[in-house]
Structures are given as structure tokens and as C-alpha cells.
Design an enzyme around this catalytic site. Sequence first.
Site, PDB file in Angstrom:
ATOM      1  N   CYS A  72      16.093  -6.260  24.681  1.00  0.00           N
ATOM      2  CA  CYS A  72      15.218  -6.536  25.823  1.00  0.00           C
ATOM      3  C   CYS A  72      14.924  -5.242  26.554  1.00  0.00           C
ATOM      4  CB  CYS A  72      15.918  -7.516  26.747  1.00  0.00           C
ATOM      5  SG  CYS A  72      16.532  -8.959  25.887  1.00  0.00           S
ATOM      6  N   ARG A 106      10.075  -3.252  23.537  1.00  0.00           N
ATOM      7  CA  ARG A 106      11.476  -3.552  23.246  1.00  0.00           C
ATOM      8  C   ARG A 106      11.699  -5.037  23.004  1.00  0.00           C
ATOM      9  NH1 ARG A 106      14.815   0.537  24.587  1.00  0.00           N
ATOM     10  NH2 ARG A 106      16.533  -0.946  24.566  1.00  0.00           N
ATOM     11  N   TRP A 152      13.812 -10.307  24.315  1.00  0.00           N
ATOM     12  CA  TRP A 152      13.785 -10.548  22.873  1.00  0.00           C
ATOM     13  C   TRP A 152      14.957 -11.493  22.632  1.00  0.00           C
ATOM     14  CZ3 TRP A 152      16.516 -10.491  18.362  1.00  0.00           C
ATOM     15  CH2 TRP A 152      15.777 -10.454  17.173  1.00  0.00           C
ATOM     16  N   ASN A 177      20.466  -6.835  28.887  1.00  0.00           N
ATOM     17  CA  ASN A 177      20.009  -6.502  27.523  1.00  0.00           C
ATOM     18  C   ASN A 177      21.265  -6.360  26.662  1.00  0.00           C
ATOM     19  OD1 ASN A 177      18.888  -5.450  25.166  1.00  0.00           O
ATOM     20  ND2 ASN A 177      18.983  -3.348  25.954  1.00  0.00           N
ATOM     21  N   GLY A 178      21.386  -7.187  25.634  1.00  0.00           N
ATOM     22  CA  GLY A 178      22.578  -7.112  24.782  1.00  0.00           C
ATOM     23  C   GLY A 178      23.060  -8.503  24.418  1.00  0.00           C
ATOM     24  N   GLU A 219       8.492   1.668   1.846  1.00  0.00           N
ATOM     25  CA  GLU A 219       7.977   1.856   3.213  1.00  0.00           C
ATOM     26  C   GLU A 219       6.595   1.213   3.377  1.00  0.00           C
ATOM     27  OE1 GLU A 219       7.593   3.057   7.218  1.00  0.00           O
ATOM     28  OE2 GLU A 219       9.242   2.479   5.888  1.00  0.00           O
ATOM     29  N   LYS A 276       5.717  -1.784   6.028  1.00  0.00           N
ATOM     30  CA  LYS A 276       4.656  -1.683   7.042  1.00  0.00           C
ATOM     31  C   LYS A 276       3.751  -2.912   6.980  1.00  0.00           C
ATOM     32  CE  LYS A 276       6.150   0.569   9.131  1.00  0.00           C
ATOM     33  NZ  LYS A 276       7.334   1.377   8.984  1.00  0.00           N
ATOM     34  N   GLU A 284       5.655  -6.146   8.186  1.00  0.00           N
ATOM     35  CA  GLU A 284       6.038  -6.292   9.595  1.00  0.00           C
ATOM     36  C   GLU A 284       4.861  -6.406  10.545  1.00  0.00           C
ATOM     37  OE1 GLU A 284       8.303  -3.129  11.393  1.00  0.00           O
ATOM     38  OE2 GLU A 284       7.570  -1.679   9.923  1.00  0.00           O
ATOM     39  N   HIS A 329      11.183  -5.774 -15.447  1.00  0.00           N
ATOM     40  CA  HIS A 329      12.432  -6.555 -15.455  1.00  0.00           C
ATOM     41  C   HIS A 329      12.336  -7.762 -14.533  1.00  0.00           C
ATOM     42  CE1 HIS A 329      14.134  -3.277 -17.768  1.00  0.00           C
ATOM     43  NE2 HIS A 329      13.619  -2.446 -16.879  1.00  0.00           N
ATOM     44  N   LYS A 367      11.282  -2.845  19.029  1.00  0.00           N
ATOM     45  CA  LYS A 367      11.308  -1.441  18.604  1.00  0.00           C
ATOM     46  C   LYS A 367      12.711  -0.945  18.299  1.00  0.00           C
ATOM     47  CE  LYS A 367       9.499   2.460  17.618  1.00  0.00           C
ATOM     48  NZ  LYS A 367       8.813   2.545  16.340  1.00  0.00           N
TER      49      LYS A 367
HETATM   50  C1  AGP Z   1      10.195  -0.003  11.151  1.00  0.00           C
HETATM   51  O1  AGP Z   1       8.836   0.009  11.277  1.00  0.00           O
HETATM   52  C2  AGP Z   1      10.888  -0.969  11.993  1.00  0.00           C
HETATM   53  N1  AGP Z   1      10.534  -0.852  13.339  1.00  0.00           N
HETATM   54  C3  AGP Z   1      12.388  -1.006  11.796  1.00  0.00           C
HETATM   55  O2  AGP Z   1      12.642  -1.281  10.450  1.00  0.00           O
HETATM   56  C4  AGP Z   1      13.138   0.266  12.187  1.00  0.00           C
HETATM   57  O3  AGP Z   1      12.869   1.289  11.296  1.00  0.00           O
HETATM   58  C5  AGP Z   1      14.646  -0.025  12.187  1.00  0.00           C
HETATM   59  O4  AGP Z   1      14.898  -1.032  13.122  1.00  0.00           O
HETATM   60  C6  AGP Z   1      15.468   1.219  12.506  1.00  0.00           C
HETATM   61  O5  AGP Z   1      15.200   1.654  13.783  1.00  0.00           O
HETATM   62  P1  AGP Z   1      15.743   3.077  14.248  1.00  0.00           P
HETATM   63  O6  AGP Z   1      15.109   4.118  13.388  1.00  0.00           O
HETATM   64  O7  AGP Z   1      15.314   3.180  15.684  1.00  0.00           O
HETATM   65  O8  AGP Z   1      17.234   3.050  14.108  1.00  0.00           O
END
Ligand code: AGP
Length: 611
Positions: free
Chosen positions: A2, A27, A73, A99-100, A484, A488, A491, A507, A606
Site C-alpha cells: 500500500c 504502490r 493493495w 502498509n504490510g 521478459e 511485459k 502483466e 519438447h 510496483k
Molecule cells: C515487473 O514489471 C514487475 N513489476 C515485477 O515483476 C517486478 O519486477 C518484481 O516485483 C520485482 O520488483 P523489484 O525489482 O522492485 O524487486
Amino acid sequence: MCGIIGYIGSKQVYPIVIQGLKRLEYRGYDSAGMAIINGDTKIYKKQGKVADFEEHTKNFDVAGTVGMGHTRWATHGEPNDMNAHPHRSENGYFTVIHNGIIENYAVLKRKLEAKGYKFHSDTDTEVLVNLIEYYYINGNLSAEVAVRLALSKVIGAYGIVVSCSKEPDTLIAARKGSPLVIGVGNNEHFIASDAAPIVEHTKTVIYLNNDNIAIIKRNELTLKTLDNIKLSPQIQQLQLDIKAIEKDGYEHFMLKEIFEQPKSIRDTFRGRLSHDLTDIRLGGLLHVMDKLIRARRILILGCGTSWHAGLVGEYLFEEYARMPVEVEYASEFRYRNPIVYSDDVVIAISQSGETADTLSAIEVAKKDNATVLGICNVVGSSIPRETHAGVYTHAGPEIGVASTKAFTAQVTILAMLALKLSKQRNTISDEDYHKFISELNNIPEKIDEILQFNEEYKKIAAIYKDASNFLYLGRGYYFPVALEGALKLKEISYIHAEGYPAAEMKHGPIALIDNKMPVVVIATQDKSYEKIVSNIQEVKARNGIVIAVVSKGDKVISKIADHVLEIPHTYPALSSLLTVIPLQLLSYHIAVMRGCNVDQPRNLAKSVTVE
Ligand code: AGP
């Protein structure tokens, strides 16, 4: 994950909290709320985005100069008005934003229910605020002591702001595991999960460490440990400027951050590539370089995109520095009881520097006396404080939830470190070392060139925006790029996508291929070029659609593939820095065309500060 914010001062708190919540929304963004302390404590909260909340409260009584706000969140309890923060204690003495995760909340809840406490939400946070009140009333304690006592009973992670109705001119903030920073102004203080909502008000900040508690008044701040030991605050000046956290004319932060990569990679170089491009200097690692050179093994830890950057690092360290490397999902490493040697060097990669799984994995490695280094982007975050040494990527604030420029900055650091180690370990000739540095220095320009083709990628996105599945294939350095690219797309567009080493296709995944399956293949020139051409032919033989990322002037694949995305030539070891760009833009345009919220994709946040 959060976002929390608090203010105590002489200005009206409402606009400060609303603007702050907008800055923190990346966040977590499933509900928002605030409390305004002005004589009594008014609490307003609503499911949905901060903008909905602002609309919801615009005609409410929001007068006051003390308050707190929260954007959520959900971890405990679904996103709804009741579970949104702030939470008030049963008898109204305390108000908390959090937050937590309070891991032992169920046990504490049962104890409080046995004492007659009633609960109105499904959250762990409501348990905490009632626990504080319970000690306050029954112990006849001050608000600070009640908070410290309650937190001593808590297991889990928290960043909290607390107010007590009997002490309206005080806010209490505390952290363990979740980040918290305090902004020091003139006769005012700001509290926030990170510096983004503070920088427009003051650049003077104090980062709270684990088990710190701060008692905050307008012109006074007392910092202590939870065991009541007074601390002298470490005052720091933010290097951040407000422009860096604005969209700068781009429609989305993600697009801005993709187009910032030539600059962000130059900033990652800055002061690290010698002016004459003959050497690399990583100041933050000088005192551990010996350990690195003689390391038995390099263990790379990370999550999501940072894990993908780690995979590129594995190829770089093994090929150039000739060092054995293992890349670990931090969450798996954390609980696998791994074998770690004291002469291992562990590299923890994290954009936010706050990812709970990576922080916990670091603790595991430190327990076995390994040397633990960090590669992070957020200055002042937890991982840099928990590691023995490290390197900041200096990519600037990354606000789009989908990581882009942090990935290329992380790979740039890993390339510089692998090169430096190969030089120190004599596994590279001076000539190759210098050639490699100058080629690295050319990368920003080559990315500029690729970004000119943005409209081309947009046209391809328009063709495949309604696909329900995608496959991404690559060999060697391109395998992590395939992963990667798939991440992208997943997500931000919610299309199911998988990345695979191209040879693995036969395979199993090849069974998925038909004339509705776009297959993105990273096929630039390198030692496995012939092999990847055969893989493309295998896809075409099953009527698959091939979108191929190729080296400029490729004459072979352009005859087989449905679409070719040409990129400038570079060393295979550096090619992930170029080949990822078209994949970032392809996923961006597809997501925009599907009407997705690109900067704040559903169910994501994030930085993942809970396990
Ligand atoms: C990637 O686009 C995502 N936001 C997520 O997978 C991110 O890379 C992952 O949560 C790791 O975050 P960090 O690099 O802040 O540790």
C-alpha cells in the site's frame, strides 16, 4: 503493498494527502481513504482509485492541518469500503493506516474478541488498532507507550501512522519491513512510504530503519527504537526532482520510461565508464572487489523482471569472467534451505529495493556469512541498507508498474561488473575489454534508433491485440529477453504469454502453435543463428505467426517471418539491451489498444513488500 502518507503542520492537510496518494498510487490502487484530525477525527474511505475518492470527498468537511491517507493493495479482506484504511479502534481512541501484513493477527483477534472487542472489517490492521487501544485503556499508558507495546506483540511487516484522539497534535509512525520516510519542513512534517509525495514539499528527509518509531509534532520529532532507546535522526537531502515523477507529456509513465532508456542507461554509466572508455569503476564495490574476484560462486537473487536481468547476468559472468553462477527466485531460495558458502558472493537485484522475498533471501544468505551485494534503483530503500555493498542503477524513478528502464539499467550494471571481473581475473584481453566498453557506450544511441520505429510496432500491435495467447522464443542471451517480453505482455494486457528457450519448443510448447498463435522470436545474429532460423521454420510449418526481432539487413528471416523488427547490430552479450525495446513497445501498444490501465495493471503493485 500500500501507499501511506501523513501530514502535521499549518497547511490544510486534504490537498496534501490527495496529491500524495496520487503520487503513491502505483504502490496499490484498489481503495483509498483518509483521516482528518481537527478536534474530532473524521474518516473517509472508498473502494476504487484515488480519483474516485477525491470525487467522493470533494463536498465533505475536510478542514484540518493534521491527517493521514492510504491507497490500498488488498492482502487481508477484499477491496471494499469497509476494508479500506484508515481503521478506527472500537472505542474511537486510535486511528491507523498500515502498509504490510500482521501475520499473527488471527491469534491477537481472538484474544481481543475474548475481551469484548467487535470487528467490522476483515483486515489485520483493525486488529492492530484495537490492540493499541486495549493497552492504552487497560494500561493507562500514553499513546506512544501503547503503540510500542502493541507492536512488540506483532509478527509481520508494517509501516504505520497512528493518531490518538487524546493527543491531536501528535502523529506516531513506525516501521518493520515496510518502508517509511519522514519529510522535515518548516513547522511541519510529512510521512510517506517513499519520497515521491514528499519531494514537492521538502528535500530534507529521514529514512526510518526497522524497529524505529517516531513521535511527530509540528516542530518536533523524537526518534526511538521500539525498546524506548532514543536515536538521533540521520537527516538526508533528496537528489530527486519533481520533473522526474511527472509524465512529461507522455500518455503513460510506462511509455515515458521506455523512451527514457537512452538517458537512463547513460546515467547508469555516469562516473563509471572512464572518459577514455578504457576502464570501468564501480565505487560502491571497491571494498569487496577481492571477494568478488576470488568468489567460489555468484548467486543472483531477484523476482520478476529483476530475476530476468539476473539470468542475463549469469550468461555474462560465465562467458566473460568464467565464474559459476546460479540465479535464484528469491522466494524459492528463501525457503529451500539452500547451500550457501561463506566465500559465495550473492547479488540481490531489485528496482524498488523493498521486495519482501528478496529481503528475506538476503537474510538467509547473510546467516551463512556470504558477501551480499545489492543492485537497486530506489535510493534509501531497505535492500541497500541490508547488503554489504552495492550499486545504484540511477535509472530515475520508475513509476509504471511494468518495469522497463530498470531492466536495462540492471543489465548495464551486470555487464559492467562482468567486464570488470573478467579484466581483474584476466579472462579477457585488453583489446576486447576496450572494444566491449566502447560498444556498451554506443548502446544508448542504438536504442534511440530503435525507438524511431515505434509506429511500426504500433501497427503490428493493432494486428494482434485480440490474440488470446503469445509465445516468446530466444536462445542464449535472448532466452531471458523472451521471458521478459512475455512478462511485459502478461502483466499489462492480461494476454496469456510464455517465454521459452527456443530449443525447448519441440519438447512441448510446439503443440500450442496454430494460425492464431503469434510467436515472437528474438533472432539476431550470433552463434546460434542457424538454429533459431530452423526454429522459425518449425513454427511456420505449423502455420504459426512469426514476429521476429532481427539484426539490421537480415536477408534470411525476412523471407520466412510474417513480421521482422530490425535492430542495430551489437555484441550478443549486450543485445538484451536492444532486443527488449521492441518487446516493451509491442506489449505497451497492445495493452493501450485493449483499453488496459497500462501504468496500474489490475492486481499488481510496483513493489511487493509482503511475502
Ligand atoms: C515487473 O514489471 C514487475 N513489476 C515485477 O515483476 C517486478 O519486477 C518484481 O516485483 C520485482 O520488483 P523489484 O525489482 O522492485 O524487486
